[in-house]
Design a protein around this motif. Structure first.
Motif, PDB file in Angstrom:
ATOM      1  N   ALA A 120       0.837  -1.338  -0.119  1.00  0.00           N
ATOM      2  CA  ALA A 120       0.004   0.030  -0.151  1.00  0.00           C
ATOM      3  C   ALA A 120       0.974   1.108  -0.133  1.00  0.00           C
ATOM      4  O   ALA A 120       0.397   2.226  -0.634  1.00  0.00           O
ATOM      5  N   GLY A 121       1.892   1.313   0.743  1.00  0.00           N
ATOM      6  CA  GLY A 121       2.894   2.483   0.861  1.00  0.00           C
ATOM      7  C   GLY A 121       3.457   2.601  -0.349  1.00  0.00           C
ATOM      8  O   GLY A 121       3.664   3.802  -0.994  1.00  0.00           O
ATOM      9  N   THR A 122       4.013   1.381  -0.975  1.00  0.00           N
ATOM     10  CA  THR A 122       4.591   1.650  -2.416  1.00  0.00           C
ATOM     11  C   THR A 122       3.877   2.081  -3.532  1.00  0.00           C
ATOM     12  O   THR A 122       4.255   2.955  -4.098  1.00  0.00           O
ATOM     13  N   SER A 123       2.514   1.553  -3.481  1.00  0.00           N
ATOM     14  CA  SER A 123       1.621   2.042  -4.623  1.00  0.00           C
ATOM     15  C   SER A 123       1.206   3.494  -4.264  1.00  0.00           C
ATOM     16  O   SER A 123       1.003   4.314  -5.197  1.00  0.00           O
ATOM     17  N   ALA A 124       0.952   3.907  -3.176  1.00  0.00           N
ATOM     18  CA  ALA A 124       0.630   5.245  -2.907  1.00  0.00           C
ATOM     19  C   ALA A 124       1.825   6.369  -3.094  1.00  0.00           C
ATOM     20  O   ALA A 124       1.582   7.389  -3.977  1.00  0.00           O
ATOM     21  N   TRP A 125       3.218   5.879  -2.928  1.00  0.00           N
ATOM     22  CA  TRP A 125       4.221   6.651  -3.300  1.00  0.00           C
ATOM     23  C   TRP A 125       4.291   6.786  -4.787  1.00  0.00           C
ATOM     24  O   TRP A 125       4.425   7.804  -5.492  1.00  0.00           O
ATOM     25  N   ILE A 126       4.058   5.648  -5.717  1.00  0.00           N
ATOM     26  CA  ILE A 126       4.196   5.717  -7.003  1.00  0.00           C
ATOM     27  C   ILE A 126       3.166   6.500  -7.652  1.00  0.00           C
ATOM     28  O   ILE A 126       3.376   7.468  -8.315  1.00  0.00           O
ATOM     29  N   ALA A 127       1.968   6.349  -7.019  1.00  0.00           N
ATOM     30  CA  ALA A 127       0.700   7.303  -7.468  1.00  0.00           C
ATOM     31  C   ALA A 127       1.164   8.840  -7.319  1.00  0.00           C
ATOM     32  O   ALA A 127       0.795   9.432  -8.178  1.00  0.00           O
ATOM     33  N   LYS A 128       1.589   9.131  -6.019  1.00  0.00           N
ATOM     34  CA  LYS A 128       1.950  10.472  -5.933  1.00  0.00           C
ATOM     35  C   LYS A 128       3.028  11.061  -6.809  1.00  0.00           C
ATOM     36  O   LYS A 128       2.780  12.424  -7.444  1.00  0.00           O
ATOM     37  N   ILE A 129       4.204  10.224  -7.181  1.00  0.00           N
ATOM     38  CA  ILE A 129       5.060  10.635  -8.299  1.00  0.00           C
ATOM     39  C   ILE A 129       4.376  10.909  -9.499  1.00  0.00           C
ATOM     40  O   ILE A 129       4.806  11.870 -10.244  1.00  0.00           O
ATOM     41  N   LEU A 130       3.585   9.823 -10.021  1.00  0.00           N
ATOM     42  CA  LEU A 130       2.967   9.904 -11.265  1.00  0.00           C
ATOM     43  C   LEU A 130       2.020  11.107 -11.450  1.00  0.00           C
ATOM     44  O   LEU A 130       1.997  11.964 -12.356  1.00  0.00           O
ATOM     45  N   PHE A 131       1.493  11.294 -10.281  1.00  0.00           N
ATOM     46  CA  PHE A 131       0.626  12.629 -10.235  1.00  0.00           C
ATOM     47  C   PHE A 131       1.306  13.883 -10.383  1.00  0.00           C
ATOM     48  O   PHE A 131       0.805  14.629 -11.207  1.00  0.00           O
ATOM     49  N   VAL A 132       2.543  13.930  -9.659  1.00  0.00           N
ATOM     50  CA  VAL A 132       3.195  15.195  -9.807  1.00  0.00           C
ATOM     51  C   VAL A 132       3.599  15.552 -11.275  1.00  0.00           C
ATOM     52  O   VAL A 132       3.782  16.453 -11.728  1.00  0.00           O
ATOM     53  N   VAL A 133       3.953  14.099 -11.771  1.00  0.00           N
ATOM     54  CA  VAL A 133       4.817  14.290 -13.122  1.00  0.00           C
ATOM     55  C   VAL A 133       3.496  14.733 -14.059  1.00  0.00           C
ATOM     56  O   VAL A 133       3.825  15.455 -15.202  1.00  0.00           O
ATOM     57  N   PHE A 134       2.441  14.095 -13.993  1.00  0.00           N
ATOM     58  CA  PHE A 134       1.150  14.422 -14.774  1.00  0.00           C
ATOM     59  C   PHE A 134       1.128  15.993 -14.669  1.00  0.00           C
ATOM     60  O   PHE A 134       0.849  16.717 -15.519  1.00  0.00           O
ATOM     61  N   LEU A 135       0.862  16.435 -13.350  1.00  0.00           N
ATOM     62  CA  LEU A 135       0.765  17.959 -13.269  1.00  0.00           C
ATOM     63  C   LEU A 135       1.757  18.854 -13.948  1.00  0.00           C
ATOM     64  O   LEU A 135       1.499  20.143 -14.613  1.00  0.00           O
ATOM     65  N   ILE A 136       2.996  18.463 -13.929  1.00  0.00           N
ATOM     66  CA  ILE A 136       4.287  19.374 -14.450  1.00  0.00           C
ATOM     67  C   ILE A 136       4.275  19.158 -15.859  1.00  0.00           C
ATOM     68  O   ILE A 136       4.392  20.226 -16.662  1.00  0.00           O
ATOM     69  N   LEU A 137       3.794  18.090 -16.404  1.00  0.00           N
ATOM     70  CA  LEU A 137       3.806  17.813 -17.978  1.00  0.00           C
ATOM     71  C   LEU A 137       2.385  18.829 -18.346  1.00  0.00           C
ATOM     72  O   LEU A 137       2.317  19.232 -19.472  1.00  0.00           O
ATOM     73  N   PHE A 138       1.300  18.667 -17.645  1.00  0.00           N
ATOM     74  CA  PHE A 138       0.039  19.335 -18.119  1.00  0.00           C
ATOM     75  C   PHE A 138       0.348  21.005 -18.056  1.00  0.00           C
ATOM     76  O   PHE A 138      -0.238  21.722 -18.873  1.00  0.00           O
ATOM     77  N   ALA A 139       0.919  21.495 -16.974  1.00  0.00           N
ATOM     78  CA  ALA A 139       1.516  22.928 -16.980  1.00  0.00           C
ATOM     79  C   ALA A 139       2.341  23.297 -18.208  1.00  0.00           C
ATOM     80  O   ALA A 139       2.041  24.168 -18.675  1.00  0.00           O
ATOM     81  N   LEU A 140       3.401  22.516 -18.393  1.00  0.00           N
ATOM     82  CA  LEU A 140       4.131  22.667 -19.256  1.00  0.00           C
ATOM     83  C   LEU A 140       3.297  22.822 -20.808  1.00  0.00           C
ATOM     84  O   LEU A 140       3.674  23.582 -21.601  1.00  0.00           O
TER      85      LEU A 140
END
Length: 54
Positions: A24-44
């Motif tokens: 659960a912790g690892t999956s939540a960490w991966i989900a956070k990282i992917l969401f941040v990458v998505f936000l950065i790419l979306f903003a760019l």
């Protein structure tokens, strides 16, 4: 990218319900990282995709 973040978030929730804390912790960490990458790419793409060639 956002779809993967949601998938990993759902995996984390299901794993937490069944008591698998490590997964659960690892999956939540991966989900956070992917969401941040998505936000950065979306903003760019929003900022640079609105350029006019004229």
């Amino acid at each position: 990218m956002l779809r993967l973040a949601v998938v990993f978030l759902l995996i984390a929730i299901v794993a937490a319900v069944f008591g698998f804390g490590g997964i659960a912790g690892t999956s939540a960490w991966i989900a956070k990282i992917l969401f941040v990458v998505f936000l950065i790419l979306f903003a760019l793409s929003f900022l640079f995709g609105r350029r006019s060639l004229v």
